[in-house]
Every structure is written in structure tokens, then in C-alpha cells.
Design a protein around this motif. Structure first.
Motif, PDB file in Angstrom:
ATOM      1  N   HIS A  10     -10.894  41.653  32.476  1.00 50.55           N
ATOM      2  CA  HIS A  10     -11.706  42.556  32.021  1.00 50.55           C
ATOM      3  C   HIS A  10     -13.065  41.990  31.509  1.00 50.55           C
ATOM      4  N   LEU A  11     -12.971  40.792  31.403  1.00 51.94           N
ATOM      5  CA  LEU A  11     -14.322  40.109  30.915  1.00 51.94           C
ATOM      6  C   LEU A  11     -14.355  38.902  31.505  1.00 51.94           C
ATOM      7  N   HIS A  12     -15.835  38.348  31.906  1.00 46.83           N
ATOM      8  CA  HIS A  12     -15.942  37.106  32.540  1.00 46.83           C
ATOM      9  C   HIS A  12     -16.762  36.287  31.757  1.00 46.83           C
ATOM     10  N   ALA A  13     -16.423  35.041  32.007  1.00 44.16           N
ATOM     11  CA  ALA A  13     -17.216  34.098  31.157  1.00 44.16           C
ATOM     12  C   ALA A  13     -18.636  33.990  31.078  1.00 44.16           C
ATOM     13  N   GLN A  14     -19.256  34.456  32.400  1.00 42.69           N
ATOM     14  CA  GLN A  14     -20.604  34.545  32.521  1.00 42.69           C
ATOM     15  C   GLN A  14     -21.137  35.859  31.744  1.00 42.69           C
ATOM     16  N   ASP A  15     -20.519  36.716  31.290  1.00 48.32           N
ATOM     17  CA  ASP A  15     -20.780  37.876  30.647  1.00 48.32           C
ATOM     18  C   ASP A  15     -21.132  37.362  29.107  1.00 48.32           C
ATOM     19  N   PHE A  16     -20.670  36.719  28.499  1.00 46.00           N
ATOM     20  CA  PHE A  16     -21.032  36.230  27.328  1.00 46.00           C
ATOM     21  C   PHE A  16     -21.433  34.830  26.890  1.00 46.00           C
ATOM     22  N   SER A  17     -21.575  34.636  25.710  1.00 48.45           N
ATOM     23  CA  SER A  17     -22.246  33.277  25.270  1.00 48.45           C
ATOM     24  C   SER A  17     -21.674  32.848  23.881  1.00 48.45           C
ATOM     25  N   CYS A  18     -21.616  31.650  23.533  1.00 52.36           N
ATOM     26  CA  CYS A  18     -20.986  31.287  22.248  1.00 52.36           C
ATOM     27  C   CYS A  18     -22.040  30.949  21.094  1.00 52.36           C
ATOM     28  N   LEU A  19     -22.230  31.448  20.075  1.00 50.41           N
ATOM     29  CA  LEU A  19     -23.246  31.141  19.106  1.00 50.41           C
ATOM     30  C   LEU A  19     -23.049  29.715  18.423  1.00 50.41           C
ATOM     31  N   ASP A  20     -21.846  29.109  18.269  1.00 53.20           N
ATOM     32  CA  ASP A  20     -21.595  27.727  17.544  1.00 53.20           C
ATOM     33  C   ASP A  20     -21.029  26.790  18.405  1.00 53.20           C
ATOM     34  N   VAL A  21     -20.837  25.722  17.815  1.00 58.67           N
ATOM     35  CA  VAL A  21     -20.316  24.711  18.764  1.00 58.67           C
ATOM     36  C   VAL A  21     -18.678  24.845  18.886  1.00 58.67           C
ATOM     37  N   HIS A  22     -18.216  25.251  17.786  1.00 59.36           N
ATOM     38  CA  HIS A  22     -16.848  25.271  17.556  1.00 59.36           C
ATOM     39  C   HIS A  22     -16.068  26.575  18.452  1.00 59.36           C
ATOM     40  N   SER A  23     -16.883  27.724  18.493  1.00 53.22           N
ATOM     41  CA  SER A  23     -16.481  28.636  19.279  1.00 53.22           C
ATOM     42  C   SER A  23     -16.621  28.580  20.746  1.00 53.22           C
ATOM     43  N   ARG A  24     -17.636  27.650  21.134  1.00 48.96           N
ATOM     44  CA  ARG A  24     -17.984  27.148  22.446  1.00 48.96           C
ATOM     45  C   ARG A  24     -16.787  26.331  23.098  1.00 48.96           C
ATOM     46  N   GLU A  25     -16.392  25.453  22.243  1.00 50.11           N
ATOM     47  CA  GLU A  25     -15.152  24.457  22.384  1.00 50.11           C
ATOM     48  C   GLU A  25     -13.859  25.257  22.655  1.00 50.11           C
ATOM     49  N   CYS A  26     -13.649  26.124  21.769  1.00 51.05           N
ATOM     50  CA  CYS A  26     -12.485  26.905  21.799  1.00 51.05           C
ATOM     51  C   CYS A  26     -12.313  27.634  23.131  1.00 51.05           C
TER      52      CYS A  26
END
Length: 76
Positions: free
Chosen positions: A47-63
Motif C-alpha cells: 500500500h506504500l512503497h519506499a520510493q514514495d516517502f523520505s525520512c527526516l532524521d538519521v534514526h528514522s532512516r536507519e529504522c
């Protein structure tokens, strides 16, 4: 056909089709916070694809990176 968007008042539901997404430039990017389990379910069910969103901080990006790697491992 609109998607129901819940507001803080549980008795009030706004239909996404009533929101003018294209006319207002402020509506082109929306920042939200999702529970990690919810994100996992959305990605798993496609329902959601990785290319559809971005993470605003390093911790979220790593999770999210670990979550996607786990999903890929479990799908093979």
C-alpha cells in the motif's frame, strides 16, 4: 472515491476527495508520523512503497532501512 481521513474528533470523518490536493501548493508535500508497525504493514501489503516517502532524521532512516531489509529477507 475518497479515502476516509480521521480527525482528532472520532465522530468527524473527512473524505479525501473533498480536499483539493492539486490547487493548493501547500498540499503537495505532507509530513506525517507513523508507528513502525503500521509502516511495516503498509509496506508488506504494497500500500506504500519506499520510493514514495523520505525520512527526516538519521534514526528514522536507519529504522526504515532495517525494516525494508527484514521485509526483503522474509519475502524470499
Amino acid at each position: 472515491m475518497g479515502m476516509a481521513v480521521r480527525r482528532s474528533d472520532p465522530g468527524h470523518v473527512l473524505q479525501a476527495s473533498s480536499v483539493d490536493w492539486n490547487e493548493d501548493v501547500r498540499n503537495r508535500k505532507i509530513s506525517i508520523t507513523l508507528d513502525a508497525d503500521c509502516l511495516s504493514r503498509l509496506l508488506k501489503k504494497h500500500h506504500l512503497h519506499a520510493q514514495d516517502f523520505s525520512c527526516l532524521d538519521v534514526h528514522s532512516r536507519e529504522c526504515v532501512r532495517r525494516l525494508i531489509l527484514d521485509l526483503m529477507r522474509n519475502s524470499t
